[in-house]
Design a protein around this motif. Structure first.
Motif, PDB file in Angstrom:
ATOM      1  N   ALA A   5       0.820  -1.209   0.000  1.00 53.36           N
ATOM      2  CA  ALA A   5       0.000   0.000   0.000  1.00 53.36           C
ATOM      3  C   ALA A   5       0.860   1.267   0.000  1.00 53.36           C
ATOM      4  O   ALA A   5       0.394   2.313  -0.415  1.00 53.36           O
ATOM      5  N   THR A   6       2.089   1.166   0.440  1.00 52.78           N
ATOM      6  CA  THR A   6       2.944   2.345   0.500  1.00 52.78           C
ATOM      7  C   THR A   6       3.978   2.374  -0.621  1.00 52.78           C
ATOM      8  O   THR A   6       4.778   3.290  -0.688  1.00 52.78           O
ATOM      9  N   ARG A   7       3.944   1.395  -1.491  1.00 49.96           N
ATOM     10  CA  ARG A   7       4.907   1.324  -2.584  1.00 49.96           C
ATOM     11  C   ARG A   7       4.709   2.465  -3.565  1.00 49.96           C
ATOM     12  O   ARG A   7       3.593   2.827  -3.884  1.00 49.96           O
ATOM     13  N   LYS A   8       5.784   3.019  -4.049  1.00 49.71           N
ATOM     14  CA  LYS A   8       5.706   4.108  -5.022  1.00 49.71           C
ATOM     15  C   LYS A   8       5.414   3.545  -6.402  1.00 49.71           C
ATOM     16  O   LYS A   8       5.733   2.416  -6.721  1.00 49.71           O
ATOM     17  N   SER A   9       4.806   4.386  -7.222  1.00 45.94           N
ATOM     18  CA  SER A   9       4.502   4.014  -8.593  1.00 45.94           C
ATOM     19  C   SER A   9       5.784   3.836  -9.391  1.00 45.94           C
ATOM     20  O   SER A   9       6.740   4.595  -9.239  1.00 45.94           O
ATOM     21  N   THR A  10       5.785   2.848 -10.248  1.00 49.71           N
ATOM     22  CA  THR A  10       6.893   2.663 -11.179  1.00 49.71           C
ATOM     23  C   THR A  10       6.427   2.962 -12.599  1.00 49.71           C
ATOM     24  O   THR A  10       7.017   2.489 -13.555  1.00 49.71           O
ATOM     25  N   LEU A  11       5.376   3.757 -12.727  1.00 51.55           N
ATOM     26  CA  LEU A  11       4.841   4.112 -14.033  1.00 51.55           C
ATOM     27  C   LEU A  11       5.309   5.507 -14.426  1.00 51.55           C
ATOM     28  O   LEU A  11       5.213   6.444 -13.645  1.00 51.55           O
ATOM     29  N   SER A  12       5.796   5.609 -15.642  1.00 53.13           N
ATOM     30  CA  SER A  12       6.148   6.899 -16.224  1.00 53.13           C
ATOM     31  C   SER A  12       5.104   7.209 -17.298  1.00 53.13           C
ATOM     32  O   SER A  12       4.762   6.338 -18.101  1.00 53.13           O
ATOM     33  N   VAL A  13       4.596   8.435 -17.279  1.00 58.44           N
ATOM     34  CA  VAL A  13       3.558   8.843 -18.230  1.00 58.44           C
ATOM     35  C   VAL A  13       4.036  10.103 -18.945  1.00 58.44           C
ATOM     36  O   VAL A  13       4.393  11.090 -18.299  1.00 58.44           O
ATOM     37  N   THR A  14       4.055  10.056 -20.275  1.00 57.05           N
ATOM     38  CA  THR A  14       4.379  11.226 -21.080  1.00 57.05           C
ATOM     39  C   THR A  14       3.320  11.353 -22.162  1.00 57.05           C
ATOM     40  O   THR A  14       2.636  10.385 -22.494  1.00 57.05           O
ATOM     41  N   SER A  15       3.190  12.557 -22.698  1.00 57.04           N
ATOM     42  CA  SER A  15       2.185  12.739 -23.746  1.00 57.04           C
ATOM     43  C   SER A  15       2.640  13.766 -24.760  1.00 57.04           C
ATOM     44  O   SER A  15       3.568  14.545 -24.516  1.00 57.04           O
ATOM     45  N   ARG A  25       2.110   7.947 -23.643  1.00 57.36           N
ATOM     46  CA  ARG A  25       3.006   6.797 -23.545  1.00 57.36           C
ATOM     47  C   ARG A  25       3.135   6.381 -22.085  1.00 57.36           C
ATOM     48  O   ARG A  25       3.430   7.209 -21.228  1.00 57.36           O
ATOM     49  N   LEU A  26       2.899   5.102 -21.844  1.00 55.14           N
ATOM     50  CA  LEU A  26       3.036   4.536 -20.499  1.00 55.14           C
ATOM     51  C   LEU A  26       4.250   3.617 -20.493  1.00 55.14           C
ATOM     52  O   LEU A  26       4.442   2.831 -21.417  1.00 55.14           O
ATOM     53  N   GLU A  27       5.040   3.726 -19.433  1.00 51.62           N
ATOM     54  CA  GLU A  27       6.209   2.868 -19.297  1.00 51.62           C
ATOM     55  C   GLU A  27       6.311   2.409 -17.852  1.00 51.62           C
ATOM     56  O   GLU A  27       6.308   3.226 -16.936  1.00 51.62           O
ATOM     57  N   GLY A  28       6.329   1.097 -17.652  1.00 51.69           N
ATOM     58  CA  GLY A  28       6.450   0.543 -16.307  1.00 51.69           C
ATOM     59  C   GLY A  28       5.231  -0.276 -15.940  1.00 51.69           C
ATOM     60  O   GLY A  28       4.625  -0.923 -16.782  1.00 51.69           O
ATOM     61  N   GLU A  29       4.865  -0.230 -14.668  1.00 53.01           N
ATOM     62  CA  GLU A  29       3.783  -1.058 -14.145  1.00 53.01           C
ATOM     63  C   GLU A  29       2.487  -0.262 -14.040  1.00 53.01           C
ATOM     64  O   GLU A  29       2.440   0.782 -13.392  1.00 53.01           O
ATOM     65  N   LEU A  30       1.456  -0.782 -14.686  1.00 57.61           N
ATOM     66  CA  LEU A  30       0.125  -0.169 -14.642  1.00 57.61           C
ATOM     67  C   LEU A  30      -0.674  -0.923 -13.578  1.00 57.61           C
ATOM     68  O   LEU A  30      -1.349  -1.910 -13.847  1.00 57.61           O
ATOM     69  N   ASP A  31      -0.522  -0.448 -12.334  1.00 56.25           N
ATOM     70  CA  ASP A  31      -1.151  -1.129 -11.210  1.00 56.25           C
ATOM     71  C   ASP A  31      -1.767  -0.102 -10.270  1.00 56.25           C
ATOM     72  O   ASP A  31      -1.786   1.086 -10.560  1.00 56.25           O
ATOM     73  N   VAL A  32      -2.270  -0.579  -9.147  1.00 53.37           N
ATOM     74  CA  VAL A  32      -2.947   0.298  -8.187  1.00 53.37           C
ATOM     75  C   VAL A  32      -2.040   1.447  -7.740  1.00 53.37           C
ATOM     76  O   VAL A  32      -2.522   2.563  -7.530  1.00 53.37           O
ATOM     77  N   ASN A  33      -0.745   1.220  -7.649  1.00 50.32           N
ATOM     78  CA  ASN A  33       0.183   2.275  -7.233  1.00 50.32           C
ATOM     79  C   ASN A  33       0.381   3.342  -8.309  1.00 50.32           C
ATOM     80  O   ASN A  33       0.765   4.465  -8.002  1.00 50.32           O
ATOM     81  N   ALA A  34       0.109   2.985  -9.561  1.00 53.52           N
ATOM     82  CA  ALA A  34       0.302   3.910 -10.676  1.00 53.52           C
ATOM     83  C   ALA A  34      -0.904   4.817 -10.911  1.00 53.52           C
ATOM     84  O   ALA A  34      -0.787   5.833 -11.587  1.00 53.52           O
ATOM     85  N   LEU A  35      -2.051   4.450 -10.358  1.00 57.55           N
ATOM     86  CA  LEU A  35      -3.274   5.192 -10.668  1.00 57.55           C
ATOM     87  C   LEU A  35      -3.204   6.682 -10.349  1.00 57.55           C
ATOM     88  O   LEU A  35      -3.634   7.492 -11.174  1.00 57.55           O
ATOM     89  N   PRO A  36      -2.680   7.099  -9.206  1.00 58.54           N
ATOM     90  CA  PRO A  36      -2.608   8.544  -8.962  1.00 58.54           C
ATOM     91  C   PRO A  36      -1.776   9.282 -10.023  1.00 58.54           C
ATOM     92  O   PRO A  36      -2.156  10.352 -10.484  1.00 58.54           O
TER      93      PRO A  36
END
Length: 125
Positions: A5-15, A25-36
């Motif tokens: 629950a405290t893990r940081k997002s590993t998703l990078s988002v560019t547009s 463009r999404l790069e990394g993990e698309l998971d609950v931590n990436a949603l914010p």
């Protein structure tokens, strides 16, 4: 509180923008931590005037959980409400498997190669 629950997002988002499309463009993990991270980026996109296409480049997504899939469905519904066609580009590996396993492969316009999705968006009507 669990470490998950405290893990940081590993998703990078560019547009970026093209003539008829917004490209995300999404790069990394698309998971609950990436949603914010993803939702914050999308909020800026939704504030722009609608384009004919929104292309999600998923070629560098290394993981996708059920919350990530729910977010893709929400994006699809938001696009439909705006009159925007959602194209998923770079759908191979993890994302191809997840879309197939969930039965959602045919709910989206899917392109194994990102450039094919981009060509669809810039092709003359």
């Amino acid at each position: 509180m669990s470490s998950e629950a405290t893990r940081k997002s590993t998703l990078s988002v560019t547009s970026g923008l093209s003539r008829n499309a917004i490209i995300i463009r999404l790069e990394g993990e698309l998971d609950v931590n990436a949603l914010p991270t993803l939702r914050e980026h999308l909020q800026r996109i939704w504030e722009l005037p609608a384009k004919s296409f929104l292309i999600l480049d998923l070629g560098e997504v290394s993981f996708c959980d059920s919350m990530g899939m729910n977010e893709l469905i929400d994006i699809m519904h938001r696009c439909e409400a705006r009159g925007t066609r959602l194209l998923l580009g770079g759908v191979q590996g993890v994302m191809a498997r997840v879309l197939s396993i969930t039965g959602l492969r045919h709910a989206f316009e899917v392109f194994p190669v990102f450039d094919d999705a981009l060509r669809m968006a810039v092709a003359p009507p």
